[in-house]
Enzyme design. Sequence first.
Site, short mmCIF file in Angstrom:
data_model
loop_
_atom_site.label_atom_id
_atom_site.label_comp_id
_atom_site.label_asym_id
_atom_site.label_seq_id
_atom_site.Cartn_x
_atom_site.Cartn_y
_atom_site.Cartn_z
N GLY A 1 -60.15 100.75 55.48
CA GLY A 1 -60.44 101.50 56.70
C GLY A 1 -59.82 100.82 57.90
O GLY A 1 -59.56 99.61 57.89
N SER A 2 -59.57 101.59 58.95
CA SER A 2 -59.14 100.99 60.21
C SER A 2 -60.36 100.42 60.94
O SER A 2 -61.50 100.61 60.52
CB SER A 2 -58.45 102.04 61.08
N GLY A 3 -60.11 99.70 62.03
CA GLY A 3 -61.21 99.10 62.79
C GLY A 3 -61.38 97.61 62.50
O GLY A 3 -62.25 96.97 63.08
N HIS A 4 -60.55 97.09 61.58
CA HIS A 4 -60.63 95.66 61.22
C HIS A 4 -59.44 94.87 61.75
O HIS A 4 -59.22 93.73 61.34
CB HIS A 4 -60.68 95.51 59.70
N LYS B 1 -60.24 95.16 48.82
CA LYS B 1 -61.54 94.62 49.18
C LYS B 1 -62.61 95.37 48.39
O LYS B 1 -62.51 96.58 48.19
CB LYS B 1 -61.80 94.76 50.69
N ASP C 1 -62.73 101.81 48.60
CA ASP C 1 -61.42 101.16 48.44
C ASP C 1 -61.08 101.05 46.96
O ASP C 1 -59.96 101.34 46.54
CB ASP C 1 -61.41 99.77 49.10
N HIS D 1 -68.21 96.66 58.51
CA HIS D 1 -68.20 98.11 58.80
C HIS D 1 -69.31 98.50 59.74
O HIS D 1 -69.81 99.62 59.71
CB HIS D 1 -68.29 98.91 57.50
#
Lengths: 212, 212, 330, 330
Positions: free
Chosen positions: C53-56, C104, C109, C218
Amino acid sequence: MDTAVFRAWIVSAAAVIEANRDHLTQLDAAIGDADHGVNLARGFAAVTAALDGPAETGAPATPGAVLTLTGSTLISKVGGASGPLYGVAFRRAGKALGAAETVDLPLLADALEAALAGVQQLGAAREGDKTMVDALAPATRAFGKAIAEGAPPDGALSALAEAAAAGAAGTVSMQARKGRASYLGPRSVGHEDPGAASTALILAALRDAATR
Amino acid sequence: MDTAVFRAWIVSAAAVIEANRDHLTQLDAAIGDADHGVNLARGFAAVTAALDGPAETGAPATPGAVLTLTGSTLISKVGGASGPLYGVAFRRAGKALGAAETVDLPLLADALEAALAGVQQLGAAREGDKTMVDALAPATRAFGKAIAEGAPPDGALSALAEAAAAGAAGTVSMQARKGRASYLGPRSVGHEDPGAASTALILAALRDAATR
Amino acid sequence: MKKLINSADTVVTDALAGVAAAHPGLAVDVENKVILRAGGPKAGKVGLVSGGGSGHEPLHGGFVGYGMLDAACPGEVFTSPVPDQMLLATRAVNGGAGVLHVVKNYTGDVLNFQLAAELADDEDIEVASVIVNDDVAVEDSLYTAGRRGVGATVFVEKIAGALAEEGADLAAVAAVAREVNERSRSFGVALSPCITPAAGKPTFELDDSEIELGIGIHGEPGRHRGPMRPARELAAVALDAIAADIPLDGDLLVMVNGMGGTPLLELYVMYREVASYIGARGGHIARNLVGNYITSLEMQGFSVTVCGLTAELTRLWDAPVDTPALRWGR
Amino acid sequence: MKKLINSADTVVTDALAGVAAAHPGLAVDVENKVILRAGGPKAGKVGLVSGGGSGHEPLHGGFVGYGMLDAACPGEVFTSPVPDQMLLATRAVNGGAGVLHVVKNYTGDVLNFQLAAELADDEDIEVASVIVNDDVAVEDSLYTAGRRGVGATVFVEKIAGALAEEGADLAAVAAVAREVNERSRSFGVALSPCITPAAGKPTFELDDSEIELGIGIHGEPGRHRGPMRPARELAAVALDAIAADIPLDGDLLVMVNGMGGTPLLELYVMYREVASYIGARGGHIARNLVGNYITSLEMQGFSVTVCGLTAELTRLWDAPVDTPALRWGR
Ligand SMILES: Nc1ncnc2c1ncn2[C@@H]1O[C@H](COP(=O)(O)OP(=O)(O)O)[C@@H](O)[C@H]1O
Ligand SMILES: Nc1ncnc2c1ncn2[C@@H]1O[C@H](COP(=O)(O)OP(=O)(O)O)[C@@H](O)[C@H]1O
Ligand SMILES: [Mg+2]
Ligand SMILES: [Mg+2]
Ligand SMILES: [Mg+2]
Ligand SMILES: [Mg+2]
């Protein structure tokens, strides 16, 4: 006024700054960066420690030495804009007192003039720029005037403290032209200048110490 | 039930998911990562677009083709855990329907069995793990049982939808052993599982489409 | 919610367009959401693909470049990418020596990469996968989703990337990736929640005296909620949990990672406490990272990751790397 | 207030102890608060000293190292350091070729560095000073404190540091530092205030639809308060203000800087908008930085800094640098 009076002034100035630490910091939060009370409290705490003097030399022996040590310590411990400005003010005042064992009203007036000159030379602020000058300048004038009119010590010192307080209050309506508050432009109007407020506190402490 | 019914199911499932987008996302915020409703809404929007088919091939012509296309599109657009799981579920169901032009209750039951098997094979969740399986498994059982007892279509489909809803509600008291919610351990208890909730919505849409 | 975005729907693709504009060394397929090294696959080199996911950020796109990843697949915020992206990336980086998927350990994922690997296999691309699962806040078990993959992902991508750059084969690159994962453990603490653009609300509520212990990446709450404590005690909480799982002696690689909204000043305070805890237990921090490397949007907090080094792992860690977020030696 | 600290009084020294532990290439005098390169002054090399309040990390300590600063003097949070620190640093980095003080234009920084320079002069150390004042939100005037020094400080320290590393004399290093400052302008926007550890309260209050425009780096409110807007419009506000002061054509060095609490994902969205604004006006971004380089603790927001490049400035920007926060070429 002897060395003990000047020590008493600085010690009670330190106490008053510590007591107003958060107040001064909140004033600075409104138009600056929220550290003026913290900066001065840190500096004056170091000053009171220094007043007992380094083991070798011992405590400062004259009024002038008390103020010079106060100024040097503020320069080394406060930082920010107010550190060098207060530091130079106290150092210039100390130098003006020279080696005198006791200080009379005219000599104290000279010292205040020297302090004001030092602050303006270093910071280039004029009255109306919303800085500590707006407390220190009218206070110095009022003190000189009272002496000229033959006022007794407590009267002259009250005039000094009251003019400083009035000057600080007067900064509320000013737009800052110097220091951090100037970045706010018109938004700096409506807030008391923290440095003018601390100057009023320090000069009130002088009156109390000298008239006790 | 012909191709039109299955199209209607998927279209109303998409509408129901969109209508419950924020609700499902908030359920996921409590024990997951606040994206389930957004993920599924994105996926089903793509599905409704895809149902009109690519210019060349045209819209899917059989119930099986509708479900297979739905599954493939969900896999390509949803992401997260629910994308592959719902994707495989619809694809397996579509394959189970084969080329049939119309679908009767037993064949639909086979398709649901296949969907459940696909989800469990991929995700390895068992009933009680607090996942979509806790809605899909009892629903599939109830549907088969109703058919065995000779229930009419609307009765069997109501049994399906009600069992799914009950199963979803039952996840509130469960501690998650699969999916993101499992990271919360005991703190996952007391919240409805978002995937079980979306499964109940999708199966209710099936009942409505098939009994209209 | 106030965010520097144009819209919640376009935040990921807008950011990818920014990455494309900022980094000439990268080739970004904005529409399909794949970040590649410019210049195509290197013949005979194992390709490294990661994603999530994006945001990391900077994970994973910030680690694409010489000595590290060949491709990254960003999903929507906190949502794993889809198999289509992973397949595109796998094809694009395949130089004939096969491709390693660094995954991960999150159900989403894992499942999406699994479907992508099956599709790549249909195209006769050799794919190996390593599942990163270093988060000690979650106990490992056959019957659960297992431990999350967090900070160790950075170590795995750097060290496996270095070995791949040297021309090692897929089996060797996968083996070193698994070794790093097995030698690494992490623990995270949140002082504040975060807000995903799509949800527009905080993922949880915390009052001014509370923190979440044992968080992932998350924005989810942690295993426990507890009172705020001084940096020294928080370091001990994290390292006690890690020390219960792996020894803290010998040469260590340690990362003090910010969750995204914590000032670097505070991360250095944390690093000091982490270093003195480990020093007091006879460990030696041979290499370290202090900063924001694997984040949860604007969440305030930190995580600590510890990896037991060998001479070979240290050598690979020191090898040249040239990516937007990690760069040395060239 | 929740912060990863042991106490508000020790946050700066605790962080310095962390810097010392994390970076063997640095020599940190924690007690006197000076960060130096390990290995002492380089004979014949001009020494570069900067400093200012803490809370802006990685500035300045993160820029100490090969090709950039020789020393940094961190003050208390948002409070300029004292002359004693600056004198210590100036002595320590003097390799006989003189020392350049890089001073951000704040009364406190300017006055303290001025006193320090006088003290250094008493010791016959040749000192030159460059005052950085790039913030277009504040209009420049003889009768005010003048423009603030913000993002351009990073450019000045990198480029002057590169020239000093090449052995140029003090006059030349000071000249290039002034040239970079004159060619650079910045504008900043805050989405949230920040909390200094000592004050423990936010520096201002903003509701969920408001932002502060024209902020500095000390958590102060900006010149104006306005409604929150999309990234594209915020980029235009910042760049319109900059374009009013310097031309946006030719080769440009552009930094999109985070204020500390803004996710990298959003900074890349901003960079995309900044790049398209400049591209549309015929400018060419030849070099860029996207990330947290000069911050206000955990404040959310961004600043944009633009510098008009020459071939020589580009060459010096590209020269090798090896510091904790900026590293390439070695
Ligand atoms: N140029 C100047 N001349 C005189 N006084 C000044 C000047 N600049 C700032 N000051 C005083 O310093 C005060 C701020 O001190 P402080 O907050 O400790 O430093 P800083 O502004 O660096 O944080 C202001 O309130 C003002 O009274
Ligand atoms: N192993 C699994 N088996 C079955 N369903 C699962 C499994 N893991 C997760 N799920 C379902 O997926 C849902 C979460 O979907 P979603 O939020 O879209 O993905 P993610 O958890 O990756 O953010 C959960 O509520 C649960 O019902
Ligand atoms: Mg201040
Ligand atoms: Mg989710
Ligand atoms: Mg998700
Ligand atoms: Mg200050």
